[in-house]
Scaffold this motif. Structure first.
Motif, PDB file in Angstrom:
ATOM      1  N   ASN A  79     -12.870  -7.188   7.070  1.00 36.50           N
ATOM      2  CA  ASN A  79     -12.193  -5.710   6.757  1.00 36.50           C
ATOM      3  C   ASN A  79     -11.286  -5.212   7.274  1.00 36.50           C
ATOM      4  N   ASN A  80     -10.341  -4.617   6.583  1.00 31.81           N
ATOM      5  CA  ASN A  80      -8.979  -4.141   7.074  1.00 31.81           C
ATOM      6  C   ASN A  80      -9.446  -2.422   7.149  1.00 31.81           C
ATOM      7  N   LEU A  81      -9.401  -2.261   8.478  1.00 31.21           N
ATOM      8  CA  LEU A  81     -10.035  -1.079   8.752  1.00 31.21           C
ATOM      9  C   LEU A  81      -8.582  -0.241   9.394  1.00 31.21           C
ATOM     10  N   GLY A 136       5.176  -5.661  -0.629  1.00 31.98           N
ATOM     11  CA  GLY A 136       5.657  -5.232   0.821  1.00 31.98           C
ATOM     12  C   GLY A 136       4.609  -4.613   1.361  1.00 31.98           C
ATOM     13  N   ASN A 137       3.294  -4.739   0.955  1.00 30.50           N
ATOM     14  CA  ASN A 137       2.008  -4.198   1.510  1.00 30.50           C
ATOM     15  C   ASN A 137       1.451  -5.130   2.303  1.00 30.50           C
ATOM     16  N   ILE A 138       0.450  -4.935   3.130  1.00 30.84           N
ATOM     17  CA  ILE A 138      -0.293  -5.676   3.979  1.00 30.84           C
ATOM     18  C   ILE A 138      -1.164  -6.517   3.176  1.00 30.84           C
ATOM     19  N   GLY A 139      -1.613  -6.375   2.018  1.00 31.94           N
ATOM     20  CA  GLY A 139      -2.429  -7.294   1.306  1.00 31.94           C
ATOM     21  C   GLY A 139      -1.410  -8.565   0.837  1.00 31.94           C
ATOM     22  N   SER A 168     -14.277   7.407   6.829  1.00 35.45           N
ATOM     23  CA  SER A 168     -14.497   6.470   6.167  1.00 35.45           C
ATOM     24  C   SER A 168     -14.117   5.076   6.944  1.00 35.45           C
ATOM     25  N   LYS A 169     -13.130   5.187   7.583  1.00 36.68           N
ATOM     26  CA  LYS A 169     -12.714   3.910   8.344  1.00 36.68           C
ATOM     27  C   LYS A 169     -13.736   3.914   9.566  1.00 36.68           C
ATOM     28  N   ALA A 170     -14.310   4.629  10.037  1.00 39.76           N
ATOM     29  CA  ALA A 170     -15.515   4.601  11.247  1.00 39.76           C
ATOM     30  C   ALA A 170     -16.623   3.981  10.460  1.00 39.76           C
ATOM     31  N   THR A 194      -6.266  -9.053  -5.688  1.00 37.36           N
ATOM     32  CA  THR A 194      -6.527  -8.112  -6.577  1.00 37.36           C
ATOM     33  C   THR A 194      -6.159  -6.686  -6.147  1.00 37.36           C
ATOM     34  N   ASP A 195      -6.006  -5.936  -7.451  1.00 38.10           N
ATOM     35  CA  ASP A 195      -5.588  -4.356  -6.979  1.00 38.10           C
ATOM     36  C   ASP A 195      -5.914  -3.708  -8.466  1.00 38.10           C
ATOM     37  N   PHE A 196      -5.908  -2.493  -8.460  1.00 37.04           N
ATOM     38  CA  PHE A 196      -6.274  -1.731  -9.299  1.00 37.04           C
ATOM     39  C   PHE A 196      -4.911  -1.151 -10.145  1.00 37.04           C
ATOM     40  N   HIS A 205      -8.450  -5.025 -10.574  1.00 40.74           N
ATOM     41  CA  HIS A 205      -9.881  -4.931 -10.068  1.00 40.74           C
ATOM     42  C   HIS A 205      -9.977  -3.525  -9.326  1.00 40.74           C
ATOM     43  N   ASP A 206     -11.026  -2.860  -9.584  1.00 39.17           N
ATOM     44  CA  ASP A 206     -11.323  -1.569  -9.021  1.00 39.17           C
ATOM     45  C   ASP A 206     -12.349  -1.865  -7.990  1.00 39.17           C
ATOM     46  N   VAL A 207     -12.228  -1.643  -6.762  1.00 38.38           N
ATOM     47  CA  VAL A 207     -13.007  -2.182  -5.566  1.00 38.38           C
ATOM     48  C   VAL A 207     -14.191  -1.101  -5.816  1.00 38.38           C
ATOM     49  N   THR A 208     -14.263  -0.174  -6.584  1.00 35.18           N
ATOM     50  CA  THR A 208     -15.229   0.851  -6.469  1.00 35.18           C
ATOM     51  C   THR A 208     -16.259   0.470  -7.630  1.00 35.18           C
ATOM     52  N   ASN A 213     -11.309  -7.497   2.584  1.00 31.24           N
ATOM     53  CA  ASN A 213     -11.520  -6.311   2.055  1.00 31.24           C
ATOM     54  C   ASN A 213     -10.255  -5.420   2.777  1.00 31.24           C
ATOM     55  N   ASN A 214      -9.245  -5.118   1.913  1.00 30.99           N
ATOM     56  CA  ASN A 214      -7.995  -4.599   2.179  1.00 30.99           C
ATOM     57  C   ASN A 214      -7.749  -3.416   1.645  1.00 30.99           C
ATOM     58  N   ALA A 215      -8.086  -3.107   0.335  1.00 28.30           N
ATOM     59  CA  ALA A 215      -7.741  -1.951  -0.579  1.00 28.30           C
ATOM     60  C   ALA A 215      -8.199  -0.759   0.400  1.00 28.30           C
ATOM     61  N   VAL A 262      -0.050   1.842  13.169  1.00 31.01           N
ATOM     62  CA  VAL A 262       1.188   2.076  12.020  1.00 31.01           C
ATOM     63  C   VAL A 262       2.103   0.585  11.718  1.00 31.01           C
ATOM     64  N   THR A 263       1.706   0.301  10.384  1.00 32.61           N
ATOM     65  CA  THR A 263       2.602  -0.824  10.005  1.00 32.61           C
ATOM     66  C   THR A 263       3.383  -0.377   9.031  1.00 32.61           C
ATOM     67  N   MET A 264       4.603  -1.143   9.033  1.00 33.57           N
ATOM     68  CA  MET A 264       5.701  -0.392   8.003  1.00 33.57           C
ATOM     69  C   MET A 264       5.374  -0.910   6.491  1.00 33.57           C
ATOM     70  N   THR A 265       4.758  -0.490   5.784  1.00 31.91           N
ATOM     71  CA  THR A 265       4.612  -0.558   4.261  1.00 31.91           C
ATOM     72  C   THR A 265       4.942   0.499   3.600  1.00 31.91           C
ATOM     73  N   PRO A 266       5.395   0.165   2.416  1.00 28.07           N
ATOM     74  CA  PRO A 266       6.021   1.228   1.426  1.00 28.07           C
ATOM     75  C   PRO A 266       5.256   2.629   1.580  1.00 28.07           C
ATOM     76  N   GLY A 277     -11.356  12.553   5.802  1.00 27.16           N
ATOM     77  CA  GLY A 277     -11.745  11.640   4.950  1.00 27.16           C
ATOM     78  C   GLY A 277     -11.489  10.166   5.408  1.00 27.16           C
ATOM     79  N   TYR A 278     -10.029  10.083   5.815  1.00 26.16           N
ATOM     80  CA  TYR A 278      -9.729   8.673   6.040  1.00 26.16           C
ATOM     81  C   TYR A 278     -10.434   8.073   7.240  1.00 26.16           C
ATOM     82  N   HIS A 279     -10.444   9.177   8.398  1.00 26.61           N
ATOM     83  CA  HIS A 279     -11.047   8.637   9.698  1.00 26.61           C
ATOM     84  C   HIS A 279     -12.742   8.391   9.504  1.00 26.61           C
TER      85      HIS A 279
HETATM   86  N1  LIG Z   1       0.134   0.580   6.868  1.00 29.69           N
HETATM   87  C1  LIG Z   1      -0.429   1.058   7.549  1.00 29.69           C
HETATM   88  O1  LIG Z   1       0.018   1.682   8.729  1.00 29.69           O
HETATM   89  C2  LIG Z   1      -1.914   1.068   7.927  1.00 29.69           C
HETATM   90  C3  LIG Z   1      -2.506   1.320   9.420  1.00 29.69           C
HETATM   91  C4  LIG Z   1      -4.009   1.178   9.388  1.00 29.69           C
HETATM   92  C5  LIG Z   1      -4.948   0.794   8.463  1.00 29.69           C
HETATM   93  N2  LIG Z   1      -4.025   0.439   6.934  1.00 29.69           N
HETATM   94  C6  LIG Z   1      -4.995  -0.044   6.146  1.00 29.69           C
HETATM   95  O2  LIG Z   1      -4.489  -1.267   5.523  1.00 29.69           O
HETATM   96  C7  LIG Z   1      -4.915  -1.250   4.197  1.00 29.69           C
HETATM   97  C8  LIG Z   1      -3.383  -1.616   3.192  1.00 29.69           C
HETATM   98  O3  LIG Z   1      -2.657  -0.506   3.578  1.00 29.69           O
HETATM   99  P1  LIG Z   1      -1.078  -0.505   3.283  1.00 29.69           P
HETATM  100  O4  LIG Z   1      -0.422  -0.070   4.188  1.00 29.69           O
HETATM  101  O5  LIG Z   1      -0.640  -1.887   2.745  1.00 29.69           O
HETATM  102  O6  LIG Z   1      -1.179   0.530   1.936  1.00 29.69           O
HETATM  103  P2  LIG Z   1      -1.160   0.265   0.286  1.00 29.69           P
HETATM  104  O7  LIG Z   1      -1.420   1.351  -0.167  1.00 29.69           O
HETATM  105  O8  LIG Z   1       0.260  -0.559  -0.162  1.00 29.69           O
HETATM  106  O9  LIG Z   1      -2.297  -0.835   0.082  1.00 29.69           O
HETATM  107  C9  LIG Z   1      -3.525  -0.558  -0.478  1.00 29.69           C
HETATM  108  C10 LIG Z   1      -3.762  -1.213  -1.722  1.00 29.69           C
HETATM  109  O10 LIG Z   1      -5.108  -0.865  -2.080  1.00 29.69           O
HETATM  110  C11 LIG Z   1      -4.947  -0.466  -3.649  1.00 29.69           C
HETATM  111  N3  LIG Z   1      -6.224   0.187  -3.790  1.00 29.69           N
HETATM  112  C12 LIG Z   1      -6.493   1.413  -3.773  1.00 29.69           C
HETATM  113  N4  LIG Z   1      -7.555   1.958  -4.442  1.00 29.69           N
HETATM  114  C13 LIG Z   1      -8.171   0.781  -4.947  1.00 29.69           C
HETATM  115  C14 LIG Z   1      -9.271   0.664  -5.963  1.00 29.69           C
HETATM  116  N5  LIG Z   1     -10.088   1.631  -6.194  1.00 29.69           N
HETATM  117  N6  LIG Z   1      -9.257  -0.794  -6.254  1.00 29.69           N
HETATM  118  C15 LIG Z   1      -8.461  -1.716  -5.835  1.00 29.69           C
HETATM  119  N7  LIG Z   1      -7.264  -1.427  -5.233  1.00 29.69           N
HETATM  120  C16 LIG Z   1      -7.155  -0.090  -4.879  1.00 29.69           C
HETATM  121  C17 LIG Z   1      -3.780   0.209  -3.787  1.00 29.69           C
HETATM  122  O11 LIG Z   1      -3.137   0.116  -5.361  1.00 29.69           O
HETATM  123  C18 LIG Z   1      -2.855  -0.255  -3.004  1.00 29.69           C
HETATM  124  O12 LIG Z   1      -2.020  -1.589  -3.435  1.00 29.69           O
HETATM  125  C19 LIG Z   1      -5.467  -0.017   3.840  1.00 29.69           C
HETATM  126  O13 LIG Z   1      -6.819  -0.042   3.786  1.00 29.69           O
HETATM  127  C20 LIG Z   1      -5.231   0.758   4.944  1.00 29.69           C
HETATM  128  O14 LIG Z   1      -6.032   1.608   5.300  1.00 29.69           O
HETATM  129  C21 LIG Z   1      -2.691   0.654   6.997  1.00 29.69           C
END
Ligand SMILES: NC(=O)c1ccc[n+]([C@@H]2O[C@H](COP(=O)([O-])OP(=O)(O)OC[C@H]3O[C@@H](n4cnc5c(N)ncnc54)[C@H](O)[C@@H]3O)[C@@H](O)[C@H]2O)c1
Length: 271
Positions: free
Chosen positions: A149-151, A18-21, A168-170, A39-41, A67-70, A94-96, A197-201, A164-166
């Motif tokens: 890059n998904n910011l 259900g997420n954006i990725g 890092s995204k900047a 990929t995801d951790f 995969h840990d993106v860090t 780059n969506n994580a 705002v995007t309706m993810t879990p 922290g979020y703002h």
């Molecule tokens: N949903 C929103 O409203 C919204 C708005 C603006 C931006 N975003 C951005 O969109 C992206 C996806 O968000 P989402 O809403 O689908 O949330 P989400 O939490 O479902 O997706 C983020 C994913 O990144 C993974 N992740 C976190 N740390 C990680 C790591 N170290 N290594 C690998 N994977 C890792 C998480 O496990 C998760 O599956 C994010 O970058 C978020 O900041 C989302």
């Protein structure tokens, strides 16, 4: 012809149903991508995601890897494995991302480092590791590889309660434009998408907290209130957001680099 015909992509943060990725992976495959390495951790919903992709008819073109993106070592492994198996790499998404709530006074240095590690360093490592592979996409598509890059609108909108979020995204936005300048000569395009705002879990869980606190009567009510904050009056779904990634990944965007797509229903204009 499908818009991403023959392309091979890596999409991070695509391990939660259900997420954006996951929506980006499904859209890329629907648009003819030859392979998508998600990929995801976290791996707890891997089976459900693989079942969903199989139902779409793309099981053979999809891999979901831990995969840990860090971690630079993880990046090297993921990129090499994608190229070893599919012979090429054309797109990196780059969506994580993660969020740590709090202002300067209530955010520990450790928490700031955590959010910067994923939302900034993860992008840096992804670009650094994958660019040499993407550069070899030039010959095949005439327009080079694409990094997206998904910011967030947080790149542009200050918020004292979530620094922290703002921040890092900047930083991700500045990284995007610097990378666009550095890699242009290799015909690698680097762009960013800034969702509202995007309706993810993740968002729904946040709304459930507000419902529990009595701010709204139900998640649906909260979603409607969020929708009303933008001029269009609708809430974006992950599939809506994924369309922006398809465009930037495609050769339709071959002259687009350093760009920022504000995919926010113009909510940013209200601030
Ligand atoms: N949903 C929103 O409203 C919204 C708005 C603006 C931006 N975003 C951005 O969109 C992206 C996806 O968000 P989402 O809403 O689908 O949330 P989400 O939490 O479902 O997706 C983020 C994913 O990144 C993974 N992740 C976190 N740390 C990680 C790591 N170290 N290594 C690998 N994977 C890792 C998480 O496990 C998760 O599956 C994010 O970058 C978020 O900041 C989302």
């Amino acid at each position: 012809m499908p818009r991403l015909s023959g392309k091979v992509a890596i999409v991070t943060g695509a391990g939660r149903l259900g997420n954006i990725g996951v929506a980006i992976c499904r859209s890329f495959l629907a648009e003819g991508a030859r392979a998508v390495v998600a990929t995801d951790f976290r791996t707890d919903s891997s089976d459900e995601i693989e079942t969903l992709i199989a139902a779409d008819g793309h099981a053979g073109a999809f891999r979901l890897v831990r995969h840990d993106v860090t971690s630079e070592a993880d990046w090297q492994q993921v990129a090499k494995a994608a190229v070893d198996e599919f012979g090429q790499l054309d797109v990196l998404v780059n969506n994580a991302g993660i969020s740590v709530h709090g202002g300067i006074g209530s955010t520990s240095l450790d928490d700031l480092h955590k959010v910067m590690a994923v939302n900034h360093d993860g992008l840096f490592l992804g670009i650094k590791t994958c660019a040499p592979y993407l550069a070899s996409a030039v010959e095949r598509f005439g327009g080079g590889g694409s990094i997206i890059n998904n910011l967030s609108m947080a790149s542009y909108m200050p918020n004292a309660a979530n620094i922290g979020y703002h921040v890092s995204k900047a930083a991700g936005r500045m990284l995007t434009v610097c990378a666009a300048l550095e890699y242009g000569a290799q015909k690698i395009r680097v762009n960013s998408v800034h969702p509202g705002v995007t309706m993810t879990p993740l968002i729904r869980e946040g709304l459930e907290d507000y419902v529990r606190s009595g701010m709204w009567g139900s998640v649906d009510e909260a979603e409607s209130a969020l929708a009303a904050m933008n001029p269009l009056g609708i809430a974006s779904q992950p599939e809506d957001t994924a369309h922006a990634f398809v465009y930037l990944a495609s050769d339709e965007a071959r002259f687009v680099t350093g760009a920022s797509i504000c995919h926010d229903g113009a909510i940013g204009l209200r601030y």
